[in-house]
Motif scaffolding. Structure first.
Motif, PDB file in Angstrom:
ATOM      1  N   PHE A   5       0.836  -1.195   0.000  1.00  0.00           N
ATOM      2  CA  PHE A   5       0.000   0.000   0.000  1.00  0.00           C
ATOM      3  C   PHE A   5       0.873   1.247   0.000  1.00  0.00           C
ATOM      4  N   ASP A   6       0.254   2.376  -0.329  1.00  0.00           N
ATOM      5  CA  ASP A   6       0.900   3.679  -0.247  1.00  0.00           C
ATOM      6  C   ASP A   6       0.427   4.360   1.025  1.00  0.00           C
ATOM      7  N   VAL A   7       1.165   5.354   1.455  1.00  0.00           N
ATOM      8  CA  VAL A   7       0.787   6.107   2.648  1.00  0.00           C
ATOM      9  C   VAL A   7       0.690   7.584   2.296  1.00  0.00           C
ATOM     10  N   ILE A   8      -0.395   8.200   2.711  1.00  0.00           N
ATOM     11  CA  ILE A   8      -0.582   9.637   2.573  1.00  0.00           C
ATOM     12  C   ILE A   8      -0.734  10.205   3.978  1.00  0.00           C
ATOM     13  N   PHE A   9      -0.039  11.289   4.239  1.00  0.00           N
ATOM     14  CA  PHE A   9      -0.133  11.937   5.541  1.00  0.00           C
ATOM     15  C   PHE A   9      -1.060  13.133   5.458  1.00  0.00           C
ATOM     16  N   LEU A  10      -2.012  13.215   6.373  1.00  0.00           N
ATOM     17  CA  LEU A  10      -2.839  14.408   6.491  1.00  0.00           C
ATOM     18  C   LEU A  10      -2.036  15.462   7.258  1.00  0.00           C
ATOM     19  N   GLU A  11      -2.505  16.694   7.206  1.00  0.00           N
ATOM     20  CA  GLU A  11      -1.768  17.831   7.752  1.00  0.00           C
ATOM     21  C   GLU A  11      -1.341  17.645   9.212  1.00  0.00           C
ATOM     22  N   GLN A  12      -2.237  17.141  10.051  1.00  0.00           N
ATOM     23  CA  GLN A  12      -1.898  16.982  11.471  1.00  0.00           C
ATOM     24  C   GLN A  12      -0.774  15.974  11.680  1.00  0.00           C
ATOM     25  N   ALA A  13      -0.742  14.930  10.866  1.00  0.00           N
ATOM     26  CA  ALA A  13       0.324  13.935  10.976  1.00  0.00           C
ATOM     27  C   ALA A  13       1.652  14.530  10.523  1.00  0.00           C
ATOM     28  N   ASP A  49     -12.585  -0.820  14.620  1.00  0.00           N
ATOM     29  CA  ASP A  49     -13.350  -0.654  13.379  1.00  0.00           C
ATOM     30  C   ASP A  49     -12.463  -0.254  12.209  1.00  0.00           C
ATOM     31  N   GLU A  50     -12.473   1.037  11.881  1.00  0.00           N
ATOM     32  CA  GLU A  50     -11.747   1.531  10.712  1.00  0.00           C
ATOM     33  C   GLU A  50     -10.392   2.159  11.061  1.00  0.00           C
ATOM     34  N   ASP A  70      -8.274   3.833   2.602  1.00  0.00           N
ATOM     35  CA  ASP A  70      -9.092   4.478   1.578  1.00  0.00           C
ATOM     36  C   ASP A  70      -9.137   3.520   0.394  1.00  0.00           C
ATOM     37  N   LYS A  71     -10.275   2.884   0.206  1.00  0.00           N
ATOM     38  CA  LYS A  71     -10.416   1.897  -0.868  1.00  0.00           C
ATOM     39  C   LYS A  71     -11.321   2.404  -1.994  1.00  0.00           C
ATOM     40  N   THR A  72     -11.402   3.729  -2.128  1.00  0.00           N
ATOM     41  CA  THR A  72     -12.321   4.289  -3.114  1.00  0.00           C
ATOM     42  C   THR A  72     -11.719   4.406  -4.508  1.00  0.00           C
ATOM     43  N   GLU A  73     -10.415   4.334  -4.626  1.00  0.00           N
ATOM     44  CA  GLU A  73      -9.768   4.484  -5.940  1.00  0.00           C
ATOM     45  C   GLU A  73      -9.420   3.109  -6.505  1.00  0.00           C
ATOM     46  N   LYS A  74      -9.109   3.083  -7.796  1.00  0.00           N
ATOM     47  CA  LYS A  74      -8.738   1.825  -8.440  1.00  0.00           C
ATOM     48  C   LYS A  74      -7.261   1.507  -8.225  1.00  0.00           C
ATOM     49  N   THR A  75      -6.509   2.481  -7.755  1.00  0.00           N
ATOM     50  CA  THR A  75      -5.086   2.266  -7.526  1.00  0.00           C
ATOM     51  C   THR A  75      -4.878   1.458  -6.254  1.00  0.00           C
ATOM     52  N   GLU A  98     -11.046   8.520  18.808  1.00  0.00           N
ATOM     53  CA  GLU A  98     -12.182   9.337  18.361  1.00  0.00           C
ATOM     54  C   GLU A  98     -11.719  10.442  17.411  1.00  0.00           C
ATOM     55  N   LYS A  99     -10.574  11.041  17.708  1.00  0.00           N
ATOM     56  CA  LYS A  99     -10.028  12.086  16.833  1.00  0.00           C
ATOM     57  C   LYS A  99      -9.706  11.505  15.457  1.00  0.00           C
ATOM     58  N   ALA A 100      -9.125  10.312  15.427  1.00  0.00           N
ATOM     59  CA  ALA A 100      -8.810   9.657  14.153  1.00  0.00           C
ATOM     60  C   ALA A 100     -10.092   9.348  13.376  1.00  0.00           C
ATOM     61  N   GLU A 101     -11.132   8.912  14.085  1.00  0.00           N
ATOM     62  CA  GLU A 101     -12.420   8.630  13.427  1.00  0.00           C
ATOM     63  C   GLU A 101     -13.006   9.905  12.826  1.00  0.00           C
ATOM     64  N   LYS A 102     -12.898  11.006  13.553  1.00  0.00           N
ATOM     65  CA  LYS A 102     -13.419  12.285  13.073  1.00  0.00           C
ATOM     66  C   LYS A 102     -12.636  12.749  11.836  1.00  0.00           C
ATOM     67  N   LEU A 103     -11.315  12.617  11.877  1.00  0.00           N
ATOM     68  CA  LEU A 103     -10.495  13.011  10.729  1.00  0.00           C
ATOM     69  C   LEU A 103     -10.775  12.127   9.518  1.00  0.00           C
ATOM     70  N   ARG A 104     -11.057  10.851   9.754  1.00  0.00           N
ATOM     71  CA  ARG A 104     -11.413   9.938   8.667  1.00  0.00           C
ATOM     72  C   ARG A 104     -12.713  10.401   8.009  1.00  0.00           C
ATOM     73  N   GLU A 105     -13.693  10.719   8.849  1.00  0.00           N
ATOM     74  CA  GLU A 105     -14.983  11.185   8.345  1.00  0.00           C
ATOM     75  C   GLU A 105     -14.817  12.475   7.524  1.00  0.00           C
ATOM     76  N   GLU A 106     -14.035  13.417   8.045  1.00  0.00           N
ATOM     77  CA  GLU A 106     -13.784  14.677   7.323  1.00  0.00           C
ATOM     78  C   GLU A 106     -13.093  14.416   5.988  1.00  0.00           C
ATOM     79  N   TYR A 107     -12.143  13.491   5.976  1.00  0.00           N
ATOM     80  CA  TYR A 107     -11.411  13.152   4.754  1.00  0.00           C
ATOM     81  C   TYR A 107     -12.367  12.663   3.666  1.00  0.00           C
ATOM     82  N   PHE A 108     -13.253  11.719   4.038  1.00  0.00           N
ATOM     83  CA  PHE A 108     -14.174  11.178   3.035  1.00  0.00           C
ATOM     84  C   PHE A 108     -15.237  12.193   2.624  1.00  0.00           C
ATOM     85  N   ASN A 109     -15.656  13.068   3.546  1.00  0.00           N
ATOM     86  CA  ASN A 109     -16.592  14.138   3.186  1.00  0.00           C
ATOM     87  C   ASN A 109     -15.951  15.094   2.176  1.00  0.00           C
TER      88      ASN A 109
END
Length: 113
Positions: A5-13, A49-50, A70-75, A98-109
């Motif tokens: 897999f590849d890794v992408i870092f969000l801003e907080q990370a 969970d996730e 993130d399994k939404t792309e074909k890559t 909980e913070k990670a869950e919230k950031l996950r939700e924001e990412y997909f939104n």
């Protein structure tokens, strides 16, 4: 050997890792690269969970970077690193999961826009 897999870092990370010293940062990236190649729960483990965590122990300090798939792309499946903590107790604090869950939700939104 091809990474799983590849890794992408969000801003907080990114901010968390940038505030660590060079040797600690190098160890974290080494462990992440290793986790991409082999399945080792000492390096990458499901928490709830996730939510997953990249695990690094360096100089007696436990560092955790939270992530999700993130399994939404074909890559190749991406693991997104949300934020990090220096762990002081044996159990991962509920608030950080909980913070990670919230950031996950924001990412997909954001991705839907």
């Amino acid at each position: 050997m091809k990474p799983k897999f590849d890794v992408i870092f969000l801003e907080q990370a990114i901010e968390f890792v940038e505030n660590l010293d060079n040797k600690t940062r190098t160890k974290i990236f080494y462990n992440i690269d290793k986790a991409k190649l082999i399945n080792d729960p000492k390096l990458f483990k499901k928490l709830k969970d996730e939510i997953w965590e990249f695990r690094t122990k360096y100089n007696g300090i436990q560092i955790r970077l939270f992530a999700f798939w993130d399994k939404t792309e074909k890559t190749e499946t991406l693991v997104i690193s949300t934020h990090g903590i220096i762990k002081k107790v044996s159990k991962v604090p509920k608030g950080d999961i909980e913070k990670a869950e919230k950031l996950r939700e924001e990412y997909f939104n954001q991705k839907k826009l």
